[in-house]
Scaffold this motif. Structure first.
Motif, PDB file in Angstrom:
ATOM      1  N   LEU A   1      -4.270   5.757   1.635  1.00 44.05           N
ATOM      2  CA  LEU A   1      -3.334   6.805   1.874  1.00 44.05           C
ATOM      3  C   LEU A   1      -2.167   6.109   0.906  1.00 44.05           C
ATOM      4  CD1 LEU A   1      -2.059   9.154   3.194  1.00 44.05           C
ATOM      5  CD2 LEU A   1      -1.110   7.667   4.937  1.00 44.05           C
ATOM      6  N   LEU A   2      -1.793   7.034  -0.069  1.00 47.71           N
ATOM      7  CA  LEU A   2      -0.705   6.736  -1.006  1.00 47.71           C
ATOM      8  C   LEU A   2       0.448   7.594  -0.566  1.00 47.71           C
ATOM      9  CD1 LEU A   2       0.340   5.773  -3.698  1.00 47.71           C
ATOM     10  CD2 LEU A   2      -0.722   7.789  -4.681  1.00 47.71           C
ATOM     11  N   GLN A   3       1.529   7.041  -0.265  1.00 48.84           N
ATOM     12  CA  GLN A   3       2.867   7.530  -0.074  1.00 48.84           C
ATOM     13  C   GLN A   3       3.810   7.540  -1.114  1.00 48.84           C
ATOM     14  OE1 GLN A   3       5.232   5.925   2.937  1.00 48.84           O
ATOM     15  NE2 GLN A   3       6.388   7.815   3.373  1.00 48.84           N
ATOM     16  N   ILE A   4       4.235   8.773  -1.993  1.00 49.15           N
ATOM     17  CA  ILE A   4       5.169   8.731  -2.954  1.00 49.15           C
ATOM     18  C   ILE A   4       6.412   9.150  -2.546  1.00 49.15           C
ATOM     19  CG2 ILE A   4       5.667   9.655  -5.081  1.00 49.15           C
ATOM     20  CD1 ILE A   4       2.445  10.345  -5.433  1.00 49.15           C
TER      21      ILE A   4
ATOM     22  N   VAL B   1       6.136   3.547  -4.276  1.00 48.16           N
ATOM     23  CA  VAL B   1       4.867   4.209  -3.679  1.00 48.16           C
ATOM     24  C   VAL B   1       4.561   3.013  -2.599  1.00 48.16           C
ATOM     25  CG1 VAL B   1       3.966   5.315  -5.534  1.00 48.16           C
ATOM     26  CG2 VAL B   1       3.409   3.088  -5.275  1.00 48.16           C
ATOM     27  N   ASN B   2       4.079   3.536  -1.622  1.00 43.78           N
ATOM     28  CA  ASN B   2       3.484   2.667  -0.546  1.00 43.78           C
ATOM     29  C   ASN B   2       1.755   2.944  -0.367  1.00 43.78           C
ATOM     30  OD1 ASN B   2       5.781   1.832   0.266  1.00 43.78           O
ATOM     31  ND2 ASN B   2       6.375   3.545   1.466  1.00 43.78           N
ATOM     32  N   ILE B   3       1.120   2.028  -0.570  1.00 47.80           N
ATOM     33  CA  ILE B   3      -0.517   2.256  -0.284  1.00 47.80           C
ATOM     34  C   ILE B   3      -0.569   1.432   1.131  1.00 47.80           C
ATOM     35  CG2 ILE B   3      -2.524   1.328  -1.337  1.00 47.80           C
ATOM     36  CD1 ILE B   3      -1.114   1.199  -4.040  1.00 47.80           C
ATOM     37  N   GLN B   4      -1.503   2.178   1.833  1.00 49.44           N
ATOM     38  CA  GLN B   4      -2.106   1.842   2.946  1.00 49.44           C
ATOM     39  C   GLN B   4      -3.747   2.022   2.802  1.00 49.44           C
ATOM     40  OE1 GLN B   4      -0.327   3.585   6.580  1.00 49.44           O
ATOM     41  NE2 GLN B   4      -1.963   2.299   7.772  1.00 49.44           N
ATOM     42  N   ILE B   5      -4.557   0.722   3.209  1.00 48.03           N
ATOM     43  CA  ILE B   5      -5.750   1.034   3.332  1.00 48.03           C
ATOM     44  C   ILE B   5      -6.230   1.189   4.749  1.00 48.03           C
ATOM     45  CG2 ILE B   5      -7.759  -0.448   2.699  1.00 48.03           C
ATOM     46  CD1 ILE B   5      -6.268  -0.272   0.387  1.00 48.03           C
ATOM     47  N   LEU B   6      -7.059   2.257   4.803  1.00 44.44           N
ATOM     48  CA  LEU B   6      -7.183   2.969   5.967  1.00 44.44           C
ATOM     49  C   LEU B   6      -8.901   2.290   6.500  1.00 44.44           C
ATOM     50  CD1 LEU B   6      -6.004   6.679   5.694  1.00 44.44           C
ATOM     51  CD2 LEU B   6      -4.947   4.699   6.675  1.00 44.44           C
TER      52      LEU B   6
ATOM     53  N   THR C   1      -7.587  -4.905   2.718  1.00 46.93           N
ATOM     54  CA  THR C   1      -8.496  -4.299   3.758  1.00 46.93           C
ATOM     55  C   THR C   1      -7.851  -3.515   4.783  1.00 46.93           C
ATOM     56  OG1 THR C   1      -8.234  -6.294   5.188  1.00 46.93           O
ATOM     57  CG2 THR C   1      -9.983  -6.576   3.653  1.00 46.93           C
ATOM     58  N   ALA C   2      -8.726  -3.009   5.551  1.00 52.56           N
ATOM     59  CA  ALA C   2      -8.137  -1.828   6.318  1.00 52.56           C
ATOM     60  C   ALA C   2      -7.006  -2.419   7.341  1.00 52.56           C
ATOM     61  CB  ALA C   2      -9.409  -1.281   7.610  1.00 52.56           C
ATOM     62  N   GLY C   3      -5.798  -1.558   7.109  1.00 54.73           N
ATOM     63  CA  GLY C   3      -4.603  -2.174   7.965  1.00 54.73           C
ATOM     64  C   GLY C   3      -3.693  -2.678   6.975  1.00 54.73           C
ATOM     65  N   SER C   4      -4.043  -2.986   5.783  1.00 59.15           N
ATOM     66  CA  SER C   4      -3.307  -3.638   4.830  1.00 59.15           C
ATOM     67  C   SER C   4      -2.195  -2.495   4.113  1.00 59.15           C
ATOM     68  CB  SER C   4      -3.988  -4.173   3.571  1.00 59.15           C
ATOM     69  OG  SER C   4      -4.660  -5.412   3.880  1.00 59.15           O
ATOM     70  N   TRP C   5      -1.092  -3.136   3.820  1.00 62.07           N
ATOM     71  CA  TRP C   5       0.114  -2.194   3.423  1.00 62.07           C
ATOM     72  C   TRP C   5       0.733  -2.651   2.316  1.00 62.07           C
ATOM     73  CZ3 TRP C   5       5.455  -2.193   3.166  1.00 62.07           C
ATOM     74  CH2 TRP C   5       6.035  -0.738   2.903  1.00 62.07           C
ATOM     75  N   LEU C   6       1.215  -1.860   1.137  1.00 60.15           N
ATOM     76  CA  LEU C   6       1.671  -2.382  -0.014  1.00 60.15           C
ATOM     77  C   LEU C   6       2.815  -1.592  -0.363  1.00 60.15           C
ATOM     78  CD1 LEU C   6       1.695  -4.473  -2.363  1.00 60.15           C
ATOM     79  CD2 LEU C   6       0.013  -2.910  -3.559  1.00 60.15           C
ATOM     80  N   GLN C   7       3.798  -1.850  -0.770  1.00 61.05           N
ATOM     81  CA  GLN C   7       5.049  -1.342  -1.331  1.00 61.05           C
ATOM     82  C   GLN C   7       5.480  -1.485  -2.877  1.00 61.05           C
ATOM     83  OE1 GLN C   7       8.556  -2.545  -2.212  1.00 61.05           O
ATOM     84  NE2 GLN C   7       8.816  -0.190  -2.928  1.00 61.05           N
TER      85      GLN C   7
ATOM     86  N   THR D   1      -4.501  -5.121  -8.257  1.00 61.66           N
ATOM     87  CA  THR D   1      -3.713  -5.901  -9.277  1.00 61.66           C
ATOM     88  C   THR D   1      -2.150  -5.233  -9.250  1.00 61.66           C
ATOM     89  OG1 THR D   1      -5.717  -6.392 -10.412  1.00 61.66           O
ATOM     90  CG2 THR D   1      -3.698  -6.858 -11.614  1.00 61.66           C
ATOM     91  N   VAL D   2      -1.426  -6.098  -8.948  1.00 57.87           N
ATOM     92  CA  VAL D   2       0.117  -5.781  -9.304  1.00 57.87           C
ATOM     93  C   VAL D   2       0.879  -6.777 -10.211  1.00 57.87           C
ATOM     94  CG1 VAL D   2       2.308  -5.463  -7.948  1.00 57.87           C
ATOM     95  CG2 VAL D   2       0.188  -4.999  -6.744  1.00 57.87           C
ATOM     96  N   GLY D   3       0.977  -6.162 -11.382  1.00 61.19           N
ATOM     97  CA  GLY D   3       1.647  -6.884 -12.265  1.00 61.19           C
ATOM     98  C   GLY D   3       0.430  -8.043 -12.777  1.00 61.19           C
ATOM     99  N   ASP D   4       0.738  -9.345 -12.646  1.00 65.25           N
ATOM    100  CA  ASP D   4      -0.318 -10.248 -12.860  1.00 65.25           C
ATOM    101  C   ASP D   4      -0.971 -10.949 -11.657  1.00 65.25           C
ATOM    102  OD1 ASP D   4       0.072 -10.418 -15.769  1.00 65.25           O
ATOM    103  OD2 ASP D   4       1.679 -11.948 -15.596  1.00 65.25           O
ATOM    104  N   ASP D   5      -0.534 -10.293 -10.499  1.00 65.09           N
ATOM    105  CA  ASP D   5      -1.152 -10.816  -9.218  1.00 65.09           C
ATOM    106  C   ASP D   5      -2.455  -9.892  -8.762  1.00 65.09           C
ATOM    107  OD1 ASP D   5       0.902 -12.713  -9.111  1.00 65.09           O
ATOM    108  OD2 ASP D   5       2.319 -11.448  -8.022  1.00 65.09           O
ATOM    109  N   LYS D   6      -3.334 -10.631  -8.321  1.00 68.43           N
ATOM    110  CA  LYS D   6      -4.501  -9.904  -7.604  1.00 68.43           C
ATOM    111  C   LYS D   6      -4.705 -10.200  -6.259  1.00 68.43           C
ATOM    112  CE  LYS D   6      -8.117  -8.954 -10.722  1.00 68.43           C
ATOM    113  NZ  LYS D   6      -9.410  -9.518 -11.216  1.00 68.43           N
ATOM    114  N   HIS D   7      -5.070  -9.050  -5.408  1.00 68.78           N
ATOM    115  CA  HIS D   7      -4.801  -9.214  -3.933  1.00 68.78           C
ATOM    116  C   HIS D   7      -6.115  -8.428  -3.465  1.00 68.78           C
ATOM    117  CE1 HIS D   7      -0.661 -10.408  -4.009  1.00 68.78           C
ATOM    118  NE2 HIS D   7      -0.432  -9.681  -4.850  1.00 68.78           N
ATOM    119  N   THR D   8      -6.434  -8.859  -2.285  1.00 67.73           N
ATOM    120  CA  THR D   8      -7.691  -8.345  -1.796  1.00 67.73           C
ATOM    121  C   THR D   8      -6.902  -7.601  -0.424  1.00 67.73           C
ATOM    122  OG1 THR D   8      -9.532  -9.829  -2.285  1.00 67.73           O
ATOM    123  CG2 THR D   8      -9.703  -8.252  -0.213  1.00 67.73           C
TER     124      THR D   8
END
Length: 105
Positions: free
Chosen positions: A97-100, A52-57, A73-79, A64-71
């Motif tokens: 926006l979630l892309q599966i 999955v890809n997560i994009q903050i609009l 914001t708009a424009g951030s993207w996570l795979q 939280t990904v596993g044991d890691d915490k992230h903030t």
């Protein structure tokens, strides 16, 4: 042009009154879903069977990904690869926006 394609000129960024996930696009290869969360709302820890890809609009969230915490914001993207535990909670009004990515596993 004879090749089929899809154009979404403007993704909605306003929070609907029911705040339900909004399917945007779905085909053989991928699904796009728009989420709107008020502050403190979100998704508890879960795992996806697909990448999955997560994009903050708009807004910001604690992810939280596993044991890691992230903030994010708009424009951030996570795979994320399949089966990696993750959660997301809005810090402010949030549009995500979630892309599966549909794969054969």
């Amino acid at each position: 042009m004879t090749t089929n394609y899809t154009l979404i000129p403007h993704l909605p960024t306003q929070t609907p009154t029911d705040a339900k996930p909004t399917p945007i696009y779905d085909d053989t290869y991928q699904r796009l879903i728009l989420f709107h969360f008020p502050p403190s709302a979100g998704l508890t820890e879960h795992q996806a069977p697909y990448p999955v890809n997560i994009q903050i609009l708009t807004g910001s969230a604690t992810v939280t990904v596993g044991d890691d915490k992230h903030t994010m914001t708009a424009g951030s993207w996570l795979q994320l690869p399949p089966t990696l535990p993750h959660s997301i909670f809005a810090q402010t009004d949030l549009t995500m926006l979630l892309q599966i990515i549909k794969t054969n596993q």
